[in-house]
Design a protein around this motif. Sequence first.
Motif, PDB file in Angstrom:
ATOM      1  N   GLY A 110     116.096  48.407   4.853  1.00  0.00           N
ATOM      2  CA  GLY A 110     115.743  49.613   6.526  1.00  0.00           C
ATOM      3  C   GLY A 110     114.569  48.422   7.046  1.00  0.00           C
ATOM      4  N   PRO A 111     114.468  47.287   7.995  1.00  0.00           N
ATOM      5  CA  PRO A 111     113.610  46.865   8.179  1.00  0.00           C
ATOM      6  C   PRO A 111     113.203  48.086   9.306  1.00  0.00           C
ATOM      7  CG  PRO A 111     115.447  45.573   9.040  1.00  0.00           C
ATOM      8  CD  PRO A 111     115.754  47.035   8.537  1.00  0.00           C
ATOM      9  N   TYR A 112     111.656  47.462   8.573  1.00  0.00           N
ATOM     10  CA  TYR A 112     110.844  48.631  10.260  1.00  0.00           C
ATOM     11  C   TYR A 112     110.110  48.104  11.057  1.00  0.00           C
ATOM     12  CZ  TYR A 112     108.163  49.348   4.305  1.00  0.00           C
ATOM     13  OH  TYR A 112     108.660  49.239   3.456  1.00  0.00           O
ATOM     14  N   GLY A 113     110.781  47.248  11.408  1.00  0.00           N
ATOM     15  CA  GLY A 113     110.755  47.422  12.770  1.00  0.00           C
ATOM     16  C   GLY A 113     112.165  47.503  13.963  1.00  0.00           C
ATOM     17  N   ARG A 114     112.737  47.577  12.944  1.00  0.00           N
ATOM     18  CA  ARG A 114     113.999  48.516  13.581  1.00  0.00           C
ATOM     19  C   ARG A 114     114.051  50.089  13.361  1.00  0.00           C
ATOM     20  NH1 ARG A 114     118.496  44.556  13.665  1.00  0.00           N
ATOM     21  NH2 ARG A 114     117.247  42.195  14.022  1.00  0.00           N
ATOM     22  N   MET A 115     112.776  50.715  13.317  1.00  0.00           N
ATOM     23  CA  MET A 115     113.401  52.055  13.133  1.00  0.00           C
ATOM     24  C   MET A 115     112.501  52.978  14.195  1.00  0.00           C
ATOM     25  SD  MET A 115     111.726  53.047   9.090  1.00  0.00           S
ATOM     26  CE  MET A 115     111.818  51.953   8.169  1.00  0.00           C
ATOM     27  N   GLN A 116     113.819  53.592  14.990  1.00  0.00           N
ATOM     28  CA  GLN A 116     112.739  54.281  15.740  1.00  0.00           C
ATOM     29  C   GLN A 116     111.841  55.443  15.633  1.00  0.00           C
ATOM     30  OE1 GLN A 116     117.310  55.055  18.187  1.00  0.00           O
ATOM     31  NE2 GLN A 116     115.948  53.502  19.121  1.00  0.00           N
ATOM     32  N   TYR A 117     112.950  56.846  14.159  1.00  0.00           N
ATOM     33  CA  TYR A 117     112.754  57.833  13.742  1.00  0.00           C
ATOM     34  C   TYR A 117     113.068  57.907  12.101  1.00  0.00           C
ATOM     35  CZ  TYR A 117     116.322  60.544  14.935  1.00  0.00           C
ATOM     36  OH  TYR A 117     117.533  61.520  15.229  1.00  0.00           O
ATOM     37  N   VAL A 118     111.843  58.515  11.248  1.00  0.00           N
ATOM     38  CA  VAL A 118     112.008  59.243  10.038  1.00  0.00           C
ATOM     39  C   VAL A 118     111.586  60.188  10.661  1.00  0.00           C
ATOM     40  CG1 VAL A 118     111.610  59.345   8.081  1.00  0.00           C
ATOM     41  CG2 VAL A 118     110.567  57.026   9.207  1.00  0.00           C
ATOM     42  N   ASP A 119     113.096  61.023  10.120  1.00  0.00           N
ATOM     43  CA  ASP A 119     113.358  62.803   9.478  1.00  0.00           C
ATOM     44  C   ASP A 119     113.635  63.122   8.463  1.00  0.00           C
ATOM     45  OD1 ASP A 119     114.432  64.966  11.203  1.00  0.00           O
ATOM     46  OD2 ASP A 119     116.159  64.946  10.768  1.00  0.00           O
ATOM     47  N   VAL A 120     112.544  63.951   7.900  1.00  0.00           N
ATOM     48  CA  VAL A 120     112.359  64.538   6.647  1.00  0.00           C
ATOM     49  C   VAL A 120     113.143  65.751   6.649  1.00  0.00           C
ATOM     50  CG1 VAL A 120     111.311  65.645   4.716  1.00  0.00           C
ATOM     51  CG2 VAL A 120     110.682  63.478   5.622  1.00  0.00           C
ATOM     52  N   THR A 121     114.108  66.333   5.809  1.00  0.00           N
ATOM     53  CA  THR A 121     114.875  67.881   5.961  1.00  0.00           C
ATOM     54  C   THR A 121     115.241  68.228   4.674  1.00  0.00           C
ATOM     55  OG1 THR A 121     117.028  66.954   5.662  1.00  0.00           O
ATOM     56  CG2 THR A 121     116.485  66.808   7.764  1.00  0.00           C
ATOM     57  N   MET A 122     114.541  70.130   4.645  1.00  0.00           N
ATOM     58  CA  MET A 122     115.171  70.344   3.475  1.00  0.00           C
ATOM     59  C   MET A 122     116.611  71.248   3.963  1.00  0.00           C
ATOM     60  SD  MET A 122     111.019  70.935   2.400  1.00  0.00           S
ATOM     61  CE  MET A 122     111.476  71.447   0.659  1.00  0.00           C
ATOM     62  N   GLN A 161     104.542  56.574   5.945  1.00  0.00           N
ATOM     63  CA  GLN A 161     104.100  55.731   5.347  1.00  0.00           C
ATOM     64  C   GLN A 161     105.283  54.271   6.591  1.00  0.00           C
ATOM     65  OE1 GLN A 161     101.652  54.164   3.767  1.00  0.00           O
ATOM     66  NE2 GLN A 161     102.662  52.033   3.890  1.00  0.00           N
ATOM     67  N   LEU A 162     106.145  55.287   6.528  1.00  0.00           N
ATOM     68  CA  LEU A 162     107.418  54.267   7.363  1.00  0.00           C
ATOM     69  C   LEU A 162     107.193  54.584   9.017  1.00  0.00           C
ATOM     70  CD1 LEU A 162     110.774  55.640   4.985  1.00  0.00           C
ATOM     71  CD2 LEU A 162     109.604  53.228   4.960  1.00  0.00           C
ATOM     72  N   SER A 163     106.630  55.497   9.464  1.00  0.00           N
ATOM     73  CA  SER A 163     106.191  55.952  11.125  1.00  0.00           C
ATOM     74  C   SER A 163     105.315  54.286  11.263  1.00  0.00           C
ATOM     75  CB  SER A 163     105.785  57.224  10.764  1.00  0.00           C
ATOM     76  OG  SER A 163     107.432  58.030  10.844  1.00  0.00           O
TER      77      SER A 163
END
Length: 173
Positions: A110-122, A161-163
Amino acid sequence: MPKQHSSAIDPADVTFLRVSPKLTTVRLISGALGALIFLAITSLPLILKLTGVWAGYPAWLAWIAPAFVVLVAAWSMILIPRQVRAIGYAERNEDLLIRGGIMFHRVMVGPYGRMQYVDVTMGPLERAFGLSTIHLHTASPGTNAELNGLPAAEAARLREQLSARGEAKLAGL
């Protein structure tokens, strides 16, 4: 987190970190609950046959459906610990690697430049065990990825970190 064993498709000189071993327990519990529900449904014809309500139903079919569910559930429960041990992730300068699979090994980049958003769920079961799932969303739905079984603190750290890395890579475009 200990180093994960490498596979032939793993990039050279990359140390994969394992997810929490608590994920095994979470998957065993959710798998057992699903198997019990499916067993109850497939046992209904057997119960109706044995009580005489559905006497015309073939006895072999009434017995084989629940037996098949039990066999599949048992096989799944045996595989779950090994499946969890196969899951790993590694942060590199340009991308995040996620690996998994027992028979069919998979390494997702997963290239960092292609990430639109990062989601965390529980989910409720994950919350009870202090685990989270992190979802990486890109512009292409086929390249979205998820990483299950991270401790909540590690998932929050990884999300930040990813964001940050994703924003830095997008700023350079």
